[in-house]
Design a protein around this motif. Structure first.
Motif, PDB file in Angstrom:
ATOM      1  N   LEU A  67       0.826  -1.200   0.000  1.00  0.00           N
ATOM      2  CA  LEU A  67       0.000   0.000   0.000  1.00  0.00           C
ATOM      3  C   LEU A  67       0.864   1.255   0.000  1.00  0.00           C
ATOM      4  O   LEU A  67       0.582   2.199  -0.735  1.00  0.00           O
ATOM      5  N   TYR A  68       1.927   1.267   0.787  1.00  0.00           N
ATOM      6  CA  TYR A  68       2.852   2.410   0.769  1.00  0.00           C
ATOM      7  C   TYR A  68       3.393   2.641  -0.639  1.00  0.00           C
ATOM      8  O   TYR A  68       3.430   3.768  -1.128  1.00  0.00           O
ATOM      9  N   LYS A  74       5.384   8.299  -6.724  1.00  0.00           N
ATOM     10  CA  LYS A  74       5.709   7.661  -8.002  1.00  0.00           C
ATOM     11  C   LYS A  74       5.016   6.315  -8.138  1.00  0.00           C
ATOM     12  O   LYS A  74       5.370   5.512  -8.987  1.00  0.00           O
ATOM     13  N   GLY A  75       4.008   6.097  -7.317  1.00  0.00           N
ATOM     14  CA  GLY A  75       3.279   4.830  -7.351  1.00  0.00           C
ATOM     15  C   GLY A  75       2.547   4.632  -8.668  1.00  0.00           C
ATOM     16  O   GLY A  75       2.181   5.589  -9.355  1.00  0.00           O
ATOM     17  N   ASN A  76       2.369   3.393  -9.016  1.00  0.00           N
ATOM     18  CA  ASN A  76       1.652   3.041 -10.231  1.00  0.00           C
ATOM     19  C   ASN A  76       0.764   1.838  -9.916  1.00  0.00           C
ATOM     20  O   ASN A  76       0.983   0.741 -10.417  1.00  0.00           O
ATOM     21  N   PRO A  77      -0.255   2.060  -9.055  1.00  0.00           N
ATOM     22  CA  PRO A  77      -1.076   0.931  -8.615  1.00  0.00           C
ATOM     23  C   PRO A  77      -1.931   0.368  -9.752  1.00  0.00           C
ATOM     24  O   PRO A  77      -2.319   1.086 -10.660  1.00  0.00           O
ATOM     25  N   THR A  78      -2.208  -0.906  -9.632  1.00  0.00           N
ATOM     26  CA  THR A  78      -3.099  -1.542 -10.594  1.00  0.00           C
ATOM     27  C   THR A  78      -4.532  -1.125 -10.283  1.00  0.00           C
ATOM     28  O   THR A  78      -4.838  -0.627  -9.192  1.00  0.00           O
ATOM     29  N   MET A  82      -6.261  -0.232  -6.660  1.00  0.00           N
ATOM     30  CA  MET A  82      -7.024   1.004  -6.450  1.00  0.00           C
ATOM     31  C   MET A  82      -8.442   0.688  -5.997  1.00  0.00           C
ATOM     32  O   MET A  82      -8.959   1.317  -5.080  1.00  0.00           O
ATOM     33  N   THR A  83      -9.070  -0.272  -6.636  1.00  0.00           N
ATOM     34  CA  THR A  83     -10.431  -0.655  -6.265  1.00  0.00           C
ATOM     35  C   THR A  83     -10.471  -1.166  -4.827  1.00  0.00           C
ATOM     36  O   THR A  83     -11.344  -0.778  -4.044  1.00  0.00           O
ATOM     37  N   ALA A  84      -9.510  -2.010  -4.466  1.00  0.00           N
ATOM     38  CA  ALA A  84      -9.464  -2.554  -3.106  1.00  0.00           C
ATOM     39  C   ALA A  84      -9.264  -1.449  -2.072  1.00  0.00           C
ATOM     40  O   ALA A  84      -9.934  -1.443  -1.029  1.00  0.00           O
ATOM     41  N   VAL A  85      -8.389  -0.501  -2.357  1.00  0.00           N
ATOM     42  CA  VAL A  85      -8.116   0.577  -1.404  1.00  0.00           C
ATOM     43  C   VAL A  85      -9.324   1.501  -1.279  1.00  0.00           C
ATOM     44  O   VAL A  85      -9.728   1.871  -0.174  1.00  0.00           O
TER      45      VAL A  85
END
Length: 100
Positions: A67-68, A74-78, A82-85
């Motif tokens: 999560l961090y 510079k994060g590039n979450p899937t 993103m949906t889970a968070v």
């Protein structure tokens, strides 16, 4: 910048109903320069206001480290992350695209 971040987190903690509008504003600016990074900062603020990375990571079934990384500047979450968070904060993507 740290004081600003702390102030925003405190406001979101004091008034959790403000979170959808705050994230919606950041979401609306995704297409602007640095909009993606700004959205991740806004989501990080909401996460911190709701108990912090460890608490929300647990709700999202992610490791705190993941999560961090996902919410770093510079994060590039899937999309899955993103949906889970967003769900773990009690919101849905559709809450970010229309007035609640």
């Amino acid at each position: 910048m740290k004081r600003h971040d702390d102030a925003v987190v405190a406001m979101l903690r004091d008034d959790p109903a403000m979170a959808p509008d705050y994230l919606r504003t950041a979401f609306d600016e995704l297409d602007k320069p640095d909009g993606e990074a700004a959205f991740l900062v806004a989501l990080r603020h909401v996460v911190e206001a709701q108990g912090g990375m460890a608490v929300v990571a647990g709700r999202a079934h992610l490791s705190r480290e993941s999560l961090y990384r996902a919410l770093s500047p510079k994060g590039n979450p899937t999309l899955k992350t993103m949906t889970a968070v967003i769900r773990a904060t009690g919101l849905r993507f559709q809450d970010l695209t229309r007035a609640v």
